[in-house]
Design a protein around this motif. Structure first.
Motif, PDB file in Angstrom:
ATOM      1  N   LEU A  93       1.163  -1.266  -0.101  1.00 15.12           N
ATOM      2  CA  LEU A  93      -0.072   0.129   0.340  1.00 15.12           C
ATOM      3  C   LEU A  93       0.638   0.931   0.018  1.00 15.12           C
ATOM      4  O   LEU A  93       0.703   2.256  -1.020  1.00 15.12           O
ATOM      5  CB  LEU A  93      -1.395  -0.253   1.693  1.00 15.12           C
ATOM      6  CG  LEU A  93      -1.828   0.636   1.205  1.00 15.12           C
ATOM      7  CD1 LEU A  93      -2.919   1.311  -0.555  1.00 15.12           C
ATOM      8  CD2 LEU A  93      -2.272   1.315   2.748  1.00 15.12           C
ATOM      9  N   THR A  94       1.322   1.408   0.969  1.00 16.64           N
ATOM     10  CA  THR A  94       2.236   2.811   0.970  1.00 16.64           C
ATOM     11  C   THR A  94       3.125   2.690   0.034  1.00 16.64           C
ATOM     12  O   THR A  94       3.696   4.258  -0.612  1.00 16.64           O
ATOM     13  CB  THR A  94       3.164   2.879   2.734  1.00 16.64           C
ATOM     14  OG1 THR A  94       4.122   1.447   2.318  1.00 16.64           O
ATOM     15  CG2 THR A  94       2.712   2.322   3.002  1.00 16.64           C
ATOM     16  N   ILE A 115      -0.409   3.944   8.200  1.00 16.36           N
ATOM     17  CA  ILE A 115      -1.641   4.027   6.981  1.00 16.36           C
ATOM     18  C   ILE A 115      -2.287   4.891   7.711  1.00 16.36           C
ATOM     19  O   ILE A 115      -2.799   5.029   8.593  1.00 16.36           O
ATOM     20  CB  ILE A 115      -2.102   2.598   6.448  1.00 16.36           C
ATOM     21  CG1 ILE A 115      -2.520   1.543   6.972  1.00 16.36           C
ATOM     22  CG2 ILE A 115      -0.759   2.995   5.324  1.00 16.36           C
ATOM     23  CD1 ILE A 115      -2.936   0.690   6.517  1.00 16.36           C
ATOM     24  N   THR A 116      -3.511   5.203   7.455  1.00 19.12           N
ATOM     25  CA  THR A 116      -4.490   6.074   7.685  1.00 19.12           C
ATOM     26  C   THR A 116      -5.944   4.289   7.836  1.00 19.12           C
ATOM     27  O   THR A 116      -5.707   3.731   6.440  1.00 19.12           O
ATOM     28  CB  THR A 116      -5.475   6.862   7.777  1.00 19.12           C
ATOM     29  OG1 THR A 116      -6.684   7.553   8.319  1.00 19.12           O
ATOM     30  CG2 THR A 116      -5.817   6.903   5.785  1.00 19.12           C
ATOM     31  N   PHE A 117      -6.637   4.192   8.374  1.00 18.65           N
ATOM     32  CA  PHE A 117      -8.430   3.347   8.533  1.00 18.65           C
ATOM     33  C   PHE A 117      -9.285   4.260   7.875  1.00 18.65           C
ATOM     34  O   PHE A 117     -10.083   5.674   8.858  1.00 18.65           O
ATOM     35  CB  PHE A 117      -8.063   2.439   9.126  1.00 18.65           C
ATOM     36  CG  PHE A 117      -7.251   1.247   9.419  1.00 18.65           C
ATOM     37  CD1 PHE A 117      -7.329   0.508   8.973  1.00 18.65           C
ATOM     38  CD2 PHE A 117      -5.447   1.639  10.307  1.00 18.65           C
ATOM     39  CE1 PHE A 117      -6.623  -0.858   8.675  1.00 18.65           C
ATOM     40  CE2 PHE A 117      -5.170   0.811  10.167  1.00 18.65           C
ATOM     41  CZ  PHE A 117      -4.948   0.012   9.772  1.00 18.65           C
ATOM     42  N   SER A 118     -10.010   3.302   7.583  1.00 21.89           N
ATOM     43  CA  SER A 118     -11.595   4.089   7.174  1.00 21.89           C
ATOM     44  C   SER A 118     -12.558   3.878   8.736  1.00 21.89           C
ATOM     45  O   SER A 118     -11.673   3.268   9.640  1.00 21.89           O
ATOM     46  CB  SER A 118     -11.945   3.677   6.471  1.00 21.89           C
ATOM     47  OG  SER A 118     -12.754   1.882   6.263  1.00 21.89           O
ATOM     48  N   ALA A 230     -11.308  -2.432   9.425  1.00 25.75           N
ATOM     49  CA  ALA A 230     -11.426  -1.656   8.588  1.00 25.75           C
ATOM     50  C   ALA A 230     -10.970  -1.297   7.335  1.00 25.75           C
ATOM     51  O   ALA A 230     -10.182  -2.478   7.046  1.00 25.75           O
ATOM     52  CB  ALA A 230     -10.975  -0.193   9.584  1.00 25.75           C
ATOM     53  N   VAL A 231     -10.756  -1.366   6.594  1.00 25.15           N
ATOM     54  CA  VAL A 231     -10.587  -0.299   5.274  1.00 25.15           C
ATOM     55  C   VAL A 231      -8.913   0.141   5.564  1.00 25.15           C
ATOM     56  O   VAL A 231      -9.156   0.952   5.891  1.00 25.15           O
ATOM     57  CB  VAL A 231     -10.760   0.093   4.006  1.00 25.15           C
ATOM     58  CG1 VAL A 231     -10.515   0.592   2.560  1.00 25.15           C
ATOM     59  CG2 VAL A 231     -12.212  -0.406   3.486  1.00 25.15           C
ATOM     60  N   GLY A 232      -7.579  -0.147   4.489  1.00 28.14           N
ATOM     61  CA  GLY A 232      -5.956   0.900   5.184  1.00 28.14           C
ATOM     62  C   GLY A 232      -6.162   1.438   3.855  1.00 28.14           C
ATOM     63  O   GLY A 232      -6.399   0.871   2.684  1.00 28.14           O
ATOM     64  N   LEU A 233      -6.160   2.489   3.804  1.00 29.06           N
ATOM     65  CA  LEU A 233      -5.955   3.367   2.907  1.00 29.06           C
ATOM     66  C   LEU A 233      -3.967   4.202   3.222  1.00 29.06           C
ATOM     67  O   LEU A 233      -4.052   4.609   4.509  1.00 29.06           O
ATOM     68  CB  LEU A 233      -6.748   4.735   2.738  1.00 29.06           C
ATOM     69  CG  LEU A 233      -7.831   4.442   2.254  1.00 29.06           C
ATOM     70  CD1 LEU A 233      -8.929   5.212   2.559  1.00 29.06           C
ATOM     71  CD2 LEU A 233      -7.980   3.823  -0.108  1.00 29.06           C
ATOM     72  N   ARG A 234      -3.420   4.917   2.527  1.00 27.45           N
ATOM     73  CA  ARG A 234      -2.378   5.735   2.693  1.00 27.45           C
ATOM     74  C   ARG A 234      -2.871   7.011   3.095  1.00 27.45           C
ATOM     75  O   ARG A 234      -3.817   7.661   2.766  1.00 27.45           O
ATOM     76  CB  ARG A 234      -2.013   6.145   1.331  1.00 27.45           C
ATOM     77  CG  ARG A 234      -0.986   4.836   0.918  1.00 27.45           C
ATOM     78  CD  ARG A 234       0.002   5.542  -1.094  1.00 27.45           C
ATOM     79  NE  ARG A 234      -1.085   5.639  -1.819  1.00 27.45           N
ATOM     80  CZ  ARG A 234      -1.927   4.602  -2.792  1.00 27.45           C
ATOM     81  NH1 ARG A 234      -1.470   3.449  -2.671  1.00 27.45           N
ATOM     82  NH2 ARG A 234      -2.412   5.083  -3.783  1.00 27.45           N
ATOM     83  N   ALA A 369       9.475   0.817  -5.444  1.00 25.39           N
ATOM     84  CA  ALA A 369       8.504   1.727  -5.407  1.00 25.39           C
ATOM     85  C   ALA A 369       8.014   3.008  -4.595  1.00 25.39           C
ATOM     86  O   ALA A 369       7.551   3.868  -4.420  1.00 25.39           O
ATOM     87  CB  ALA A 369       6.909   1.093  -6.052  1.00 25.39           C
ATOM     88  N   GLN A 370       8.506   2.642  -3.020  1.00 28.54           N
ATOM     89  CA  GLN A 370       8.175   3.875  -2.962  1.00 28.54           C
ATOM     90  C   GLN A 370       9.324   4.693  -2.006  1.00 28.54           C
ATOM     91  O   GLN A 370       8.925   5.727  -1.968  1.00 28.54           O
ATOM     92  CB  GLN A 370       8.262   2.648  -0.976  1.00 28.54           C
ATOM     93  CG  GLN A 370       8.112   3.644   0.820  1.00 28.54           C
ATOM     94  CD  GLN A 370       7.862   2.797   2.054  1.00 28.54           C
ATOM     95  OE1 GLN A 370       8.132   1.154   1.781  1.00 28.54           O
ATOM     96  NE2 GLN A 370       6.866   3.748   2.896  1.00 28.54           N
TER      97      GLN A 370
END
Length: 518
Positions: A93-94, A115-118, A230-234, A369-370
């Protein structure tokens, strides 16, 4: 040799050509294990609303998949599952390899640092899975597990719960639930801590497992951030976070419970024939009949990566070996540059010989990539990793082969006016190549086996494909027996071919010597 190279190129374009038409903008790329039913699992068709898994001819389904489908539809995108090991989800993800994580992941404080979560889309409870005919099948509370050998998934909050069991024999955390089920079946452990939906899946899929749930006050103490999913997002993806939260808010609690019940009902289960239970070899043959295409594809990718990696590594080794044995240039500046470059090559060799390939894979695939924004196809990355790893070993093997050539041959070549390049090309390297053939064959065999570590970057090689079959059938020993046989066939065949080439070299040399005598 030309036929071999053309065949490799054809296989290369066959593998990568099929992915050229996929535009990232059209897809929501969601990472998950696809091996954690009923949250997510792998299946062979698109029945019951399953979606494609990137880079394979398989599909993913489960509670996470259906939630992700709702999110993708609201974002006007198609859902594409990127099957990723649990430890690789956050790096994927990152580094931008995926757009979000939907994998039964809890928003723990440690993960929130990365990361951040929904908002939560499901809340579960921890339970223990044991053998249905084992010592702890009738346990009622945590106290009943005193002395039991208990484990949990690595990197999961469930690991921290083991310490709540009085006098527990804590075992090393394992990589995924398939490993834990296998360990439980083999009596290596007495149980593993899981979440209720996964435990119900194991219990329903196979009669070998039993879920132990605890009455209130006699089970584990957990926080809301642990049991929520929860859903994980950048962290920089605040716009998508707001959209995901709006979408989740529109799914009622009743709909979520109904969806979970539906997924539990549709999850894969262990297949058993009526009548007398089939013996071991019948089970193995059934697995081969039903999944031979997966095994064949995995073996093909393993062979492709190992062949290209070994050939490229041999070329790298030859180039470095020749360079490092070359005399210093007469010009002082050029000699200084030559020494500096030799020092860099030494660093490269020591680093790649001194670190495990599994670490190199994580650093190169996710790290590039990161850190630099360079996104590499995972199979290309695998070929690159195996090539430079092999090159580091082969350079030392080649250097030893060069030093093994009698010094008198170098002196004779110099007396005849040969340059270093001519001496190497016409006199030394033909002898070196013959002498290093056994070591090259050994590297080839090692590469075939070591491709299994590339599953950490989700390369669909033989081990990855076989592990997927094991999570579908719940027949771990049978499936890994098949994998072991395939590995043996590959390595044995390669060894026989290389022995044949060595004999041909020896015969040609003998014929040449006899011809010169006559």
């Amino acid at each position: 040799m030309k036929k071999i190279l053309l065949s490799l190129l054809a296989a290369f374009f066959l593998i990568f050509g099929g992915t050229a038409g996929v535009r990232a903008d059209d897809y929501l790329r969601v990472g998950m294990e696809a091996a954690y039913a009923p949250f997510n699992w792998t299946q062979d068709d698109d029945s019951n609303g399953a979606v494609p898994i990137e880079g394979t001819n398989q599909y993913a389904n489960g509670y996470d998949v259906q939630i992700a489908k709702k999110i993708a539809a609201s974002l006007n995108k198609k859902l594409l599952v990127v099957k990723t090991s649990w430890t690789g989800l956050i790096p994927a993800l990152t580094s931008g390899k995926i757009d979000m994580i939907a994998a039964g992941m809890s928003p723990t404080e440690e993960r929130k640092k990365e990361i951040t979560f929904s908002d939560s889309y499901y809340t579960s409870e921890p339970v223990i899975v044991v053998a249905s005919d084992g010592e702890y099948a009738n346990a009622k509370s945590l106290d009943d597990f005193a002395g039991a050998k208990i484990t949990a998934q690595q990197g999961n909050y469930l690991v921290n719960l083991i310490g709540q069991i009085p006098n527990v024999s804590e075992q090393t955390a394992m990589g995924d639930f398939s490993q834990m089920r296998q360990a439980l079946s083999a009596d290596v452990i007495d149980g593993y801590i899981s979440e209720r939906p996964e435990a119900r899946t194991a219990e329903a899929a196979s009669s070998k497992y039993k879920m132990i749930a605890f009455p209130e006050g006699q089970g584990f103490e957990t926080s809301e951030s642990d049991t929520a999913i929860a859903v994980g997002l950048r962290k920089d993806d605040s716009q998508t976070l707001a959209q995901v939260n709006d979408i989740l808010a529109g799914i009622s609690e009743e709909e979520r419970l109904e969806l979970m019940d539906q997924m539990i009902e549709e999850q894969p289960a262990e297949t058993a024939e009526e009548g007398e239970a089939p013996h071991f070899f019948q089970q193995v043959w059934t697995i081969v009949q039903n999944n031979w295409q997966q095994f064949l594809r995995g073996a093909g990718i393993t062979l492709l990566i190992s062949v290209i990696g070994t050939v490229a590594g041999l070329i790298i080794g030859l180039l470095i070996g020749v360079y490092r044995t070359a005399p210093l240039a007469a010009n002082r500046f050029l000699a200084l540059l030559q020494k500096a470059f030799s020092w860099l090559l030494t660093v490269y060799i020591e680093v790649f010989r001194g670190t495990p390939m599994i670490v190199q894979a994580m650093v190169i695939y996710y790290g590039t990539a990161q850190a630099f924004g360079i996104s590499i196809d995972r199979t290309l990355a695998a070929i690159f990793i195996v090539s430079i790893n092999t090159g580091a070993y082969m350079s030392e093997i080649v250097r030893g082969g060069i030093f093994a050539v009698d010094q008198g041959q170098f002196e004779a070549a110099t007396a005849l006016g040969f340059s270093h390049g001519q001496t190497m090309r016409k006199i030394v390297l033909p002898q070196v190549i013959r002498n290093i053939l056994p070591a090259t064959g050994n590297e080839f065999v090692i590469n075939i086996k070591d491709t299994s570590v590339l599953n950490v970057i989700s390369v669909v090689e033989l081990y990855f494909s076989g592990n997927t079959v094991a999570t579908q059938t719940y027949q771990y020993f049978q499936t890994f027996t098949i994998i072991a046989v395939i590995y043996f066939v590959l390595t044995f065949t390669v060894t026989r071919i290389l022995r044949y080439i060595e004999n041909r070299f020896d015969q040609d040399n003998y014929t040449t010597i006899e011809g010169e005598k006559n």
